[in-house]
Write a protein that holds these residues in place. Structure first.
Motif, mmCIF file in Angstrom:
data_model
loop_
_atom_site.group_PDB
_atom_site.id
_atom_site.type_symbol
_atom_site.label_atom_id
_atom_site.label_comp_id
_atom_site.label_asym_id
_atom_site.label_seq_id
_atom_site.Cartn_x
_atom_site.Cartn_y
_atom_site.Cartn_z
ATOM 1 N N LEU A 27 0.830 -1.209 0.000
ATOM 2 C CA LEU A 27 0.000 0.000 0.000
ATOM 3 C C LEU A 27 0.862 1.256 0.000
ATOM 4 O O LEU A 27 0.588 2.211 -0.736
ATOM 5 C CB LEU A 27 -0.936 -0.011 1.202
ATOM 6 N N GLU A 28 1.923 1.263 0.797
ATOM 7 C CA GLU A 28 2.826 2.424 0.855
ATOM 8 C C GLU A 28 3.492 2.666 -0.503
ATOM 9 O O GLU A 28 3.605 3.810 -0.954
ATOM 10 C CB GLU A 28 3.893 2.227 1.936
ATOM 11 N N VAL A 29 3.926 1.608 -1.168
ATOM 12 C CA VAL A 29 4.562 1.746 -2.482
ATOM 13 C C VAL A 29 3.552 2.273 -3.498
ATOM 14 O O VAL A 29 3.872 3.150 -4.301
ATOM 15 C CB VAL A 29 5.177 0.402 -2.941
ATOM 16 N N LEU A 55 -6.201 2.108 -8.325
ATOM 17 C CA LEU A 55 -5.975 1.251 -7.166
ATOM 18 C C LEU A 55 -5.806 2.054 -5.872
ATOM 19 O O LEU A 55 -6.251 1.640 -4.812
ATOM 20 C CB LEU A 55 -4.748 0.365 -7.382
ATOM 21 N N SER A 56 -5.162 3.195 -5.978
ATOM 22 C CA SER A 56 -4.876 3.985 -4.775
ATOM 23 C C SER A 56 -6.034 4.883 -4.352
ATOM 24 O O SER A 56 -6.083 5.323 -3.204
ATOM 25 C CB SER A 56 -3.618 4.836 -4.999
ATOM 26 N N GLU A 57 -6.963 5.126 -5.241
ATOM 27 C CA GLU A 57 -8.066 6.057 -4.956
ATOM 28 C C GLU A 57 -8.873 5.649 -3.724
ATOM 29 O O GLU A 57 -9.194 6.487 -2.875
ATOM 30 C CB GLU A 57 -8.994 6.164 -6.174
ATOM 31 N N LEU A 58 -9.192 4.394 -3.595
ATOM 32 C CA LEU A 58 -9.986 3.913 -2.461
ATOM 33 C C LEU A 58 -9.285 4.196 -1.133
ATOM 34 O O LEU A 58 -9.922 4.634 -0.173
ATOM 35 C CB LEU A 58 -10.238 2.408 -2.597
ATOM 36 N N MET A 89 -0.106 8.062 3.592
ATOM 37 C CA MET A 89 1.078 7.225 3.795
ATOM 38 C C MET A 89 1.481 7.205 5.267
ATOM 39 O O MET A 89 1.799 6.137 5.819
ATOM 40 C CB MET A 89 2.234 7.713 2.923
ATOM 41 N N ALA A 90 1.457 8.354 5.913
ATOM 42 C CA ALA A 90 1.826 8.425 7.331
ATOM 43 C C ALA A 90 0.820 7.672 8.195
ATOM 44 O O ALA A 90 1.201 6.907 9.089
ATOM 45 C CB ALA A 90 1.921 9.885 7.772
ATOM 46 N N VAL A 91 -0.462 7.857 7.928
ATOM 47 C CA VAL A 91 -1.503 7.197 8.730
ATOM 48 C C VAL A 91 -1.438 5.685 8.560
ATOM 49 O O VAL A 91 -1.514 4.940 9.548
ATOM 50 C CB VAL A 91 -2.904 7.739 8.362
ATOM 51 N N TYR A 92 -1.276 5.200 7.331
ATOM 52 C CA TYR A 92 -1.216 3.753 7.109
ATOM 53 C C TYR A 92 0.048 3.137 7.721
ATOM 54 O O TYR A 92 0.011 2.009 8.216
ATOM 55 C CB TYR A 92 -1.344 3.416 5.627
#
Length: 111
Positions: A27-29, A55-58, A89-92
């Motif tokens: 997910l981070e990548v 893919l990243s929109e959700l 990115m920080a939250v995940y």
């Protein structure tokens, strides 16, 4: 608990940690690619760029609207500074760390 049970528990925790790290790492990548593509004004018509955006929109939805997106119009491309992606990115990353720590605390062998 005997030594073999402690070792077995440790191995299960290690496997869980690896799975969580792998999933959140992907997910981070994905979000990092999105951020870089937006910042550099990548062509959204490209199948690869379009797939990354889709893919990243959700995963980005909960963070959209926190800050405005910075826009720089160039001659050939438009670049976006999407702060929502950095926040996501920080939250995940913190979420992954928190999940791992909670499971480690819960599975700690009792003395």
């Amino acid at each position: 608990m005997n030594t073999s049970q402690v070792q077995h528990t440790h191995e299960k925790n290690l496997k869980f940690r690896k799975v969580v790290t792998y999933i959140f790492g992907i997910l981070e990548v994905l979000l990092a690619f999105r951020f870089i593509f937006k910042l550099l004004g990548a062509n959204p018509g490209s199948p690869f760029v379009s797939a990354i955006y889709s893919l990243s929109e959700l995963f980005l939805q909960p963070f959209i609207g926190i800050f405005r997106t910075g826009v720089a119009q160039g001659i050939e491309t438009t670049a976006y500074l999407e702060a929502a992606t950095l926040i996501a990115m920080a939250v995940y990353a913190l979420l992954a760390y928190g999940i791992i720590r909670i499971v480690e605390i819960m599975k700690k062998p009792q003395a």
